[in-house]
Write a protein that holds these residues in place. Structure first.
Motif, PDB file in Angstrom:
ATOM      1  N   ASN A 123      47.091  10.717  95.348  1.00  0.00           N
ATOM      2  CA  ASN A 123      46.361   9.866  94.415  1.00  0.00           C
ATOM      3  C   ASN A 123      44.897  10.278  94.445  1.00  0.00           C
ATOM      4  OD1 ASN A 123      48.590   8.351  93.637  1.00  0.00           O
ATOM      5  ND2 ASN A 123      48.281   6.824  95.246  1.00  0.00           N
ATOM      6  N   GLY A 124      44.357  10.631  93.306  1.00  0.00           N
ATOM      7  CA  GLY A 124      42.959  11.046  93.242  1.00  0.00           C
ATOM      8  C   GLY A 124      42.031   9.847  93.139  1.00  0.00           C
ATOM      9  N   PHE A 125      40.854   9.988  93.688  1.00  0.00           N
ATOM     10  CA  PHE A 125      39.853   8.911  93.663  1.00  0.00           C
ATOM     11  C   PHE A 125      38.595   9.425  92.984  1.00  0.00           C
ATOM     12  CE2 PHE A 125      36.175   6.732  95.599  1.00  0.00           C
ATOM     13  CZ  PHE A 125      36.472   5.422  95.238  1.00  0.00           C
ATOM     14  N   LEU A 126      38.022   8.620  92.107  1.00  0.00           N
ATOM     15  CA  LEU A 126      36.773   9.013  91.457  1.00  0.00           C
ATOM     16  C   LEU A 126      35.792   7.856  91.485  1.00  0.00           C
ATOM     17  CD1 LEU A 126      36.733   7.679  88.324  1.00  0.00           C
ATOM     18  CD2 LEU A 126      38.499   9.400  88.019  1.00  0.00           C
ATOM     19  N   GLN A 127      34.509   8.220  91.488  1.00  0.00           N
ATOM     20  CA  GLN A 127      33.460   7.212  91.503  1.00  0.00           C
ATOM     21  C   GLN A 127      32.218   7.742  90.788  1.00  0.00           C
ATOM     22  OE1 GLN A 127      31.672   6.540  95.432  1.00  0.00           O
ATOM     23  NE2 GLN A 127      32.777   8.342  96.198  1.00  0.00           N
ATOM     24  N   SER A 128      31.447   6.816  90.241  1.00  0.00           N
ATOM     25  CA  SER A 128      30.218   7.175  89.538  1.00  0.00           C
ATOM     26  C   SER A 128      29.159   6.119  89.842  1.00  0.00           C
ATOM     27  CB  SER A 128      30.460   7.253  88.029  1.00  0.00           C
ATOM     28  OG  SER A 128      29.258   7.477  87.324  1.00  0.00           O
ATOM     29  N   HIS A 129      27.937   6.588  90.137  1.00  0.00           N
ATOM     30  CA  HIS A 129      26.822   5.690  90.419  1.00  0.00           C
ATOM     31  C   HIS A 129      25.577   6.225  89.707  1.00  0.00           C
ATOM     32  CE1 HIS A 129      29.281   3.868  93.590  1.00  0.00           C
ATOM     33  NE2 HIS A 129      29.577   5.117  93.957  1.00  0.00           N
ATOM     34  N   ASN A 130      24.900   5.364  88.979  1.00  0.00           N
ATOM     35  CA  ASN A 130      23.710   5.768  88.232  1.00  0.00           C
ATOM     36  C   ASN A 130      22.654   4.684  88.333  1.00  0.00           C
ATOM     37  OD1 ASN A 130      24.859   8.229  86.653  1.00  0.00           O
ATOM     38  ND2 ASN A 130      26.357   6.603  86.305  1.00  0.00           N
ATOM     39  N   VAL A 131      21.416   5.097  88.569  1.00  0.00           N
ATOM     40  CA  VAL A 131      20.302   4.166  88.599  1.00  0.00           C
ATOM     41  C   VAL A 131      19.176   4.755  87.758  1.00  0.00           C
ATOM     42  CG1 VAL A 131      19.384   5.168  90.737  1.00  0.00           C
ATOM     43  CG2 VAL A 131      18.734   2.840  90.079  1.00  0.00           C
ATOM     44  N   ASN A 132      18.524   3.934  86.962  1.00  0.00           N
ATOM     45  CA  ASN A 132      17.431   4.429  86.139  1.00  0.00           C
ATOM     46  C   ASN A 132      16.272   3.440  86.117  1.00  0.00           C
ATOM     47  OD1 ASN A 132      17.555   2.710  83.560  1.00  0.00           O
ATOM     48  ND2 ASN A 132      19.670   3.448  83.728  1.00  0.00           N
ATOM     49  N   LEU A 133      15.102   3.987  85.875  1.00  0.00           N
ATOM     50  CA  LEU A 133      13.859   3.217  85.785  1.00  0.00           C
ATOM     51  C   LEU A 133      13.192   3.583  84.473  1.00  0.00           C
ATOM     52  CD1 LEU A 133      11.211   2.696  88.567  1.00  0.00           C
ATOM     53  CD2 LEU A 133      10.504   3.598  86.353  1.00  0.00           C
ATOM     54  N   SER A 134      12.796   2.585  83.707  1.00  0.00           N
ATOM     55  CA  SER A 134      12.194   2.861  82.403  1.00  0.00           C
ATOM     56  C   SER A 134      11.156   1.799  82.081  1.00  0.00           C
ATOM     57  CB  SER A 134      13.261   2.908  81.307  1.00  0.00           C
ATOM     58  OG  SER A 134      13.887   1.641  81.175  1.00  0.00           O
ATOM     59  N   GLY A 135      10.324   2.105  81.113  1.00  0.00           N
ATOM     60  CA  GLY A 135       9.303   1.163  80.679  1.00  0.00           C
ATOM     61  C   GLY A 135       8.233   1.900  79.896  1.00  0.00           C
ATOM     62  N   GLY A 136       7.098   1.248  79.712  1.00  0.00           N
ATOM     63  CA  GLY A 136       6.022   1.921  79.015  1.00  0.00           C
ATOM     64  C   GLY A 136       5.096   0.976  78.280  1.00  0.00           C
ATOM     65  N   SER A 137       4.079   1.585  77.736  1.00  0.00           N
ATOM     66  CA  SER A 137       3.095   0.862  76.928  1.00  0.00           C
ATOM     67  C   SER A 137       3.233   1.306  75.479  1.00  0.00           C
ATOM     68  CB  SER A 137       1.687   1.151  77.447  1.00  0.00           C
ATOM     69  OG  SER A 137       1.397   2.539  77.345  1.00  0.00           O
ATOM     70  N   GLU A 138       2.305   0.930  74.649  1.00  0.00           N
ATOM     71  CA  GLU A 138       2.375   1.317  73.232  1.00  0.00           C
ATOM     72  C   GLU A 138       2.259   2.825  73.060  1.00  0.00           C
ATOM     73  OE1 GLU A 138       0.072   0.376  68.998  1.00  0.00           O
ATOM     74  OE2 GLU A 138      -0.487  -0.688  70.838  1.00  0.00           O
ATOM     75  N   SER A 139       1.488   3.466  73.922  1.00  0.00           N
ATOM     76  CA  SER A 139       1.261   4.911  73.771  1.00  0.00           C
ATOM     77  C   SER A 139       2.088   5.762  74.731  1.00  0.00           C
ATOM     78  CB  SER A 139      -0.223   5.230  73.979  1.00  0.00           C
ATOM     79  OG  SER A 139      -0.658   4.785  75.258  1.00  0.00           O
ATOM     80  N   LEU A 140       2.463   5.221  75.867  1.00  0.00           N
ATOM     81  CA  LEU A 140       3.183   6.011  76.878  1.00  0.00           C
ATOM     82  C   LEU A 140       4.494   5.322  77.239  1.00  0.00           C
ATOM     83  CD1 LEU A 140       3.245   8.379  78.920  1.00  0.00           C
ATOM     84  CD2 LEU A 140       2.092   6.851  80.542  1.00  0.00           C
ATOM     85  N   LYS A 141       5.579   6.073  77.148  1.00  0.00           N
ATOM     86  CA  LYS A 141       6.903   5.557  77.506  1.00  0.00           C
ATOM     87  C   LYS A 141       7.572   6.543  78.454  1.00  0.00           C
ATOM     88  CE  LYS A 141       7.442   3.186  73.079  1.00  0.00           C
ATOM     89  NZ  LYS A 141       6.136   3.612  72.543  1.00  0.00           N
ATOM     90  N   TYR A 142       8.344   6.032  79.381  1.00  0.00           N
ATOM     91  CA  TYR A 142       8.955   6.887  80.402  1.00  0.00           C
ATOM     92  C   TYR A 142      10.369   6.406  80.741  1.00  0.00           C
ATOM     93  CZ  TYR A 142       7.069   3.006  83.143  1.00  0.00           C
ATOM     94  OH  TYR A 142       6.750   1.755  83.589  1.00  0.00           O
ATOM     95  N   TYR A 143      11.172   7.350  81.200  1.00  0.00           N
ATOM     96  CA  TYR A 143      12.550   7.073  81.616  1.00  0.00           C
ATOM     97  C   TYR A 143      12.905   8.052  82.736  1.00  0.00           C
ATOM     98  CZ  TYR A 143      17.684   6.867  81.442  1.00  0.00           C
ATOM     99  OH  TYR A 143      19.019   6.756  81.763  1.00  0.00           O
ATOM    100  N   PHE A 144      13.330   7.532  83.877  1.00  0.00           N
ATOM    101  CA  PHE A 144      13.754   8.345  85.009  1.00  0.00           C
ATOM    102  C   PHE A 144      15.140   7.890  85.452  1.00  0.00           C
ATOM    103  CE2 PHE A 144       9.124   7.730  85.305  1.00  0.00           C
ATOM    104  CZ  PHE A 144       8.692   9.046  85.180  1.00  0.00           C
ATOM    105  N   SER A 145      15.985   8.847  85.828  1.00  0.00           N
ATOM    106  CA  SER A 145      17.330   8.468  86.256  1.00  0.00           C
ATOM    107  C   SER A 145      17.833   9.400  87.353  1.00  0.00           C
ATOM    108  CB  SER A 145      18.309   8.500  85.071  1.00  0.00           C
ATOM    109  OG  SER A 145      18.591   9.838  84.687  1.00  0.00           O
ATOM    110  N   LEU A 146      18.713   8.850  88.183  1.00  0.00           N
ATOM    111  CA  LEU A 146      19.443   9.604  89.198  1.00  0.00           C
ATOM    112  C   LEU A 146      20.914   9.223  89.083  1.00  0.00           C
ATOM    113  CD1 LEU A 146      17.123   9.129  92.323  1.00  0.00           C
ATOM    114  CD2 LEU A 146      17.395  11.223  90.979  1.00  0.00           C
TER     115      LEU A 146
END
Length: 357
Positions: free
Chosen positions: A134-157
């Motif tokens: 029986n095969g086992f699989l897993q996935s985990h993702n975390v991200n951080l995002s935000g910004g102002s009117e002029s600067l927006k950002y998104y980071f993920s692992l």
């Protein structure tokens, strides 16, 4: 970029689909999408036929996937997590003969001369069960995002792990992504960085009964045990062309792939409707394969190879530069004129090395 693979354009930049390692150690086509974390994808648009070639030329002859990844949004910092786990099972196993049926079948064609006592006392080995799980699989993702009117950002692992249904197979993938957008008055800047590390653990599942775990598990004699009294892998006495399925699991075959991609673009509206833009994209991909086939099993159908080891390495680097001049204006509130003038520079270097005893 060759083969039948479509062109993948991620956040406006084409992603290389190049050579990977095949099951026998040679080169095969590797999808440009294989290094992307699906959790980072915001939307996918498909172009085909004339629409694809009109924009991307010969690169788009097999179709184009326009992929947009997630972006930061104006507001407070947001941290999110998503994950899942699951089990893979074989839906329908092959219907093969048990030990008694197999022995009587061979007797009927005068291939063997088992007695009825031997047939009734035989202990069956389910070879397919011996090489699968029986095969086992897993996935985990975390991200951080935000910004102002002029600067927006998104980071993920992200992490994705899979233990395959065939024993000693699986994949581990680690991904990281950074998307930054800055816009101030008439100036716009964006950058995208993503990195991927993949470990593939392989077993030979394609080919005939001397090469494939699956083929040999279906064809190997079910009336014998995995090993003989000397603890050596037992052989099929009626067909020495078939490799012991469990012995093929001793093959140690791993592929390590690392990919880094950086892209950036900037534009400035110098006059109403007139906007020059530049784009830069750089990517590098390294892959290394380490494979060892012990003398206890077959290698490419050969049982007398005495043990075979091989090392393979590939490196691919690419750089592209685009200089564009956009024009978009409306005259007399009814005449809409658009124009695009562009220049593209593209270069890719590939290196491949293989050593085998």
């Amino acid at each position: 970029q060759g083969g039948n693979e479509p062109l993948y354009v991620i956040d406006g930049f084409p992603v290389y689909s190049g050579s990977g390692f095949g099951n026998t150690g040679g080169k095969t086509q590797m999808s440009g999408l294989s290094t992307v974390n699906p959790s980072d994808i915001e939307s996918i648009e498909i172009l085909k036929d004339a629409a694809a070639t009109a924009i991307y030329g010969a690169q788009g002859s097999n179709g184009v996937f326009i992929i947009t990844t997630k972006r930061g949004k104006q507001g407070k910092i947001r941290i999110s997590y998503d994950g899942y786990a699951g089990v893979q099972t074989v839906a329908n196993e092959y219907d093969v003969m048990n030990a008694q049926q197999y022995m009587r079948y061979n007797n009927a064609f005068n291939l063997t001369s088992f007695t009825e006592q031997e047939i009734n006392a035989a202990q069956a080995t389910n070879w397919f069960d011996q090489v699968t799980r029986n095969g086992f699989l897993q996935s985990h993702n975390v991200n951080l995002s935000g910004g102002s009117e002029s600067l927006k950002y998104y980071f993920s692992l992200g992490y994705y792990g899979m233990d395959g249904i065939v024993k000693n197979t699986g994949m581990d993938r680690y991904t990281g992504r950074s998307n930054i957008e800055y816009k101030k008055d008439k100036f716009t800047f964006s950058s995208n960085i993503f990195a991927t590390h993949i470990l593939d653990t392989n077993q030979p599942t394609e080919g005939g009964t001397r090469n494939s775990v699956i083929s040999s598990s279906i064809a190997f004699a079910p009336n014998v045990t995995v090993r003989d009294q000397s603890v050596a892998y037992i052989k099929d006495q009626n067909d020495d062309f078939i490799a012991n399925p469990v012995s093929l699991l001793d093959i140690n075959d791993k592929i390590y792939t690392d990919k880094l991609n950086f892209s950036a673009g900037a534009s400035y509206e110098v006059l109403p409707g007139l906007k020059p833009e530049i784009k830069l994209n750089y990517d590098v991909q390294n892959a290394h394969r380490s494979c060892y086939v012990p003398s206890t099993t077959a290698y490419n159908g050969n049982f007398t190879h005495g043990g075979t080891a091989s090392q393979s390495s590939m490196r691919s680097t690419g750089i592209s530069f685009d200089g564009l001049l956009h024009y978009d204006a409306v005259f007399n509130k009814k005449h809409h004129v658009t124009g695009l003038l562009g220049y593209e520079y593209y270069q890719r270097d590939n290196n491949y090395f293989r050593a085998e005893n």
